[in-house]
Design a protein around this motif. Sequence first.
Motif, PDB file in Angstrom:
ATOM      1  N   SER A   1       0.797  -1.229   0.000  1.00  0.00           N
ATOM      2  CA  SER A   1       0.000   0.000   0.000  1.00  0.00           C
ATOM      3  C   SER A   1       0.828   1.277   0.000  1.00  0.00           C
ATOM      4  O   SER A   1       0.464   2.263  -0.596  1.00  0.00           O
ATOM      5  CB  SER A   1      -0.894   0.031   1.228  1.00  0.00           C
TER       6      SER A   1
ATOM      7  N   LYS B   1      -9.560  -0.488  -3.493  1.00  0.00           N
ATOM      8  CA  LYS B   1      -9.433  -0.329  -2.046  1.00  0.00           C
ATOM      9  C   LYS B   1     -10.763  -0.490  -1.334  1.00  0.00           C
ATOM     10  O   LYS B   1     -11.819  -0.197  -1.906  1.00  0.00           O
ATOM     11  CB  LYS B   1      -8.869   1.067  -1.734  1.00  0.00           C
TER      12      LYS B   1
ATOM     13  N   GLU C   1      -8.106   6.268   4.295  1.00  0.00           N
ATOM     14  CA  GLU C   1      -7.507   5.719   3.075  1.00  0.00           C
ATOM     15  C   GLU C   1      -7.904   4.272   2.860  1.00  0.00           C
ATOM     16  O   GLU C   1      -7.847   3.765   1.748  1.00  0.00           O
ATOM     17  CB  GLU C   1      -5.974   5.788   3.162  1.00  0.00           C
TER      18      GLU C   1
ATOM     19  N   ALA D   1      -5.933  -2.004   0.769  1.00  0.00           N
ATOM     20  CA  ALA D   1      -5.991  -2.617  -0.559  1.00  0.00           C
ATOM     21  C   ALA D   1      -6.890  -3.845  -0.501  1.00  0.00           C
ATOM     22  O   ALA D   1      -6.832  -4.618   0.455  1.00  0.00           O
ATOM     23  CB  ALA D   1      -4.594  -3.016  -1.007  1.00  0.00           C
TER      24      ALA D   1
END
Lengths: 383, 599
Positions: free
Chosen positions: A11, A364, A332, A335
């Motif tokens: 990532s 993601k 964020e 993945a």
Amino acid sequence: MNRSMTAAENSYPMEPAGLYIHVPFCRRKCAYCDFYSITGTAGLTARWLAALNLEASMYRSSFPAFDTVYIGGGTPSILDADLLEVLMDRVVSWFSLNNGAEITIEANPCDIDQEKILLFQRMGFTRINLGVQSLSADVLQFLGRSHSVETAAAALAQLESKWPHSFGVDMIYGVPGQSENHWLGDLEKALAFGPDHVSCYQLSIEKGTRLYKLHAEGKFRLPGESFSAGLFTATSDFMASHGYMHYEVSNFAATASVKSRHNLKYWHHVPYLGLGPSAHSFDGSRRWWNARSVKRYCDALESNTAPVEGAEVLSESDLTREAVFLGLRTSEGIALELVPETKENLIFLEKGRHMRFLEIRDGKIIPTAKGLLVADYLALSLC
Amino acid sequence: MIVDIRNFSIIAHIDHGKSTLADRLIQAAGLADMRTFKDQMLDTMEIERERGITIKSNAISLPYTDAEGREYELNLIDTPGHVDFSYEVSRALVSCEGVLLLIDAAQGVEAQTVANLYAALEADLEIIPVINKIDLPSADVERVREQIEIDLGLDSDQAILCSAKEGTGIEDVLDAIVRRIPAPERYVDEPLRALIFDADYDPFRGTVVSLRIFSGRIRTGDLIRLMSTGTTHRVEELGVFRLERERRSTLEAGEVGYLIAGIKTVRDTRVGDTITLDERPAPKPLPGFKKVKPVVFSSLYPISSEDYGSLADALEKYWLNDASLVFQKDSSAALGLGFRCGFLGLLHLEIVQERLEREFDQSIIMTTPTVEYHFELAGGKSVVVDNPSYYPDPVTIERSLEPFIRANIMIPDRYMGAVMELCLDRRGVNSHFTYPSPGRIEVQFDMPLAEVVFDFYDRLKTVTQGYGSFDYEILDYRESDLVRVDILLNGERVDALSQIVHKDRARTRALQACERLKEEIPRHMFKIAVQGAIGGTIIARTTIPPFRKDVTAKCYGGDITRKRKLLEKQKKGKKRMKMIGSVTVPQSAFVAVLKSEGK
């Protein structure tokens, strides 16, 4: 799916390591805090600093460069000028710091005055994180903080006007008896000083603290889950309306550039070196932790031994699991590759998306604000 | 030299000290010294030692020399104490000539003491009352003597006092065994008749049959015949039980020992069957043989469907050693492929579940246990249903029947009201009371088996503060108004949670089931509606609220290891859960729905 990639490779490629230094001294223990510290300096600061210097020298070759340094505690701002100077000029200088490194110090409002601000500036700090916790006298008293509302406000005012770099504020909410309006009112007062970064921690009761004992004795009750959830959401919305990004469960930043780069390393599962009593380190596959005692820490180093009191080597699946629960704490996300493609997981992801706990985009899994509120549950379900 | 033989058993209510007395007798015989001795010598299974109970019969021959120098072989046949295993107990008892009826000096006569006494009387055995635990401060020997006279109708002057724990009175016990228990008849010249009272599986030797020889003799190499099936086997090894097996070339009338004859599995032998010689068979088998029938049924499913094969192997292996377990393939819409199993009772069910998990490393879901119902259908057909999934279409049912038992409950009289209430609540009828001694009541009730097999004993213990004891015998099938209660999770019927219940109890039971599920099923990110229904009619409902918040406020460098470990622990807990639709249901939920009270 390629299952052989580790989280760090996958990532956040090539992100440099972070350096953490634990200052284990406080004027008094706060009622909620379970970080390791001793009250008063007990004449141990010089000895601790010498040991710290020895410890730093041991890791010189294995951790050559950092791009963040975080002086935490305890109460780092308790250190006087010469000690701080030794810390920065001798200890930290065992390592090379990248250009534009983020260098943070945690400070107690009692310690912030014009002189201290100048000192921090001279020492090269780029970020101050101020432990305000509350701007209400009753809450400060419940939490057992050493400073008053006025002291906190004065420190904030100093930082706002005198500090040339970014600064952050730590706040605690979800205190017994505190209404949503009361909390948001407090928060608004803090925001008025224009912090770049705000951490809003919902109060939790940790073993070994004074609050733990009082809670076990039935002296107070924490707010119920539904109310707590409401507070969390209200906080997120309130911060958004004031222009702050909710980038981690308890962390908000005015812009992307003032996120705590150091703390992001933990959530990005990037290596970090922790120096000082009780500090933890992680080199990408192994984690170890130091003695949770200034005395044992110093004794070990004075006889030329690492003060390490525990260690573990993480298997590939341990690493993946950590990457999943850490990543799911941030906006964020993680993945998609980190999650095994089982029937159960696919059902869960679909349900989670349908219920707006998460989004799936750009390969993601990204928790929504509602998802951050159940991040541990998402992690348990997916790893 | 011919050694005298005595064959005996020890019978007792649970916790009255049976295993401790057996340990003392083994030590007195010099079979175990300080070094080899451990508590509960005869209870070799881990689960027996852990729970302090005996599940399987076990025998041991104790050499004994009396005061006059006469030598004896004392064969102690240890039997399970629980009502689930009453047939095994009865076969072990008929292998003896006498029993030690052990009574706790503080607790006195309990329901199982009485039940055991009846079983011993039925087998026509010499009964020696032994009052144990006389060292306890709360021991009341005089009261127990009175109970022996009045409750049991035995001569209390004949009772022996001992403390197995302290080792006092053990010589008196041994002396009574040789003086009072008759020597077995030794019809050595008659055709062979040997009673199988237990069978064990040895992975190297196959089935090891425990037997008592009533007439004739067996030699190694003989061709034997099992009288119930007619199958023949060549005897490979004979012997007696010490702490280990000890070989003999011959066993003859009166003796207790073992036999190995190339019998592959335990289920090729049947407890209660008679062994004779193929070339000179006995004209008639020994009386009392019957095939034991399961009374409680439940299905086993692997938690993860890919483990079906592994579960099948484990069951086969388990079955080698426990022929009383009955099973066949089964499938469920909610749980996939599995096995329908029949058990002797709820304790047996728990033992099977626990042993499969521990000894065979299986993660299993066990569905809601049920008893066997009979339905008479339109057109003269009738069906036997041991699985709610096969409950017939209600419009075709003309008569429904369910099994009834007679419960024998013994209590101090102050609990009378509470016990009456409990029994009536469990649909008890035909109550009958006797007052065996002042202050004590024996209560008899006819009750549906379905009402007692699950948590009745636990409830009885609760309402009598531990003083109530309970035993039952199966009576017959009686007409009853039955319905099937289904459970729906978010609108989907979970077949594995259905139960057949009396119509008047349907709403209460459905509500109970919903409440238990609410406790057992962890919260999800969505709301879960738990409903009880008869056909299309919802009769009970609870809701499991969704998670609102589940996240720790802080997670920095020093928190990660702890957090991962917590997650691993939670993950392990989740391994014991099964995904049904989008709802994760823990293993414990399936049995919990039957319990009337929460944890």
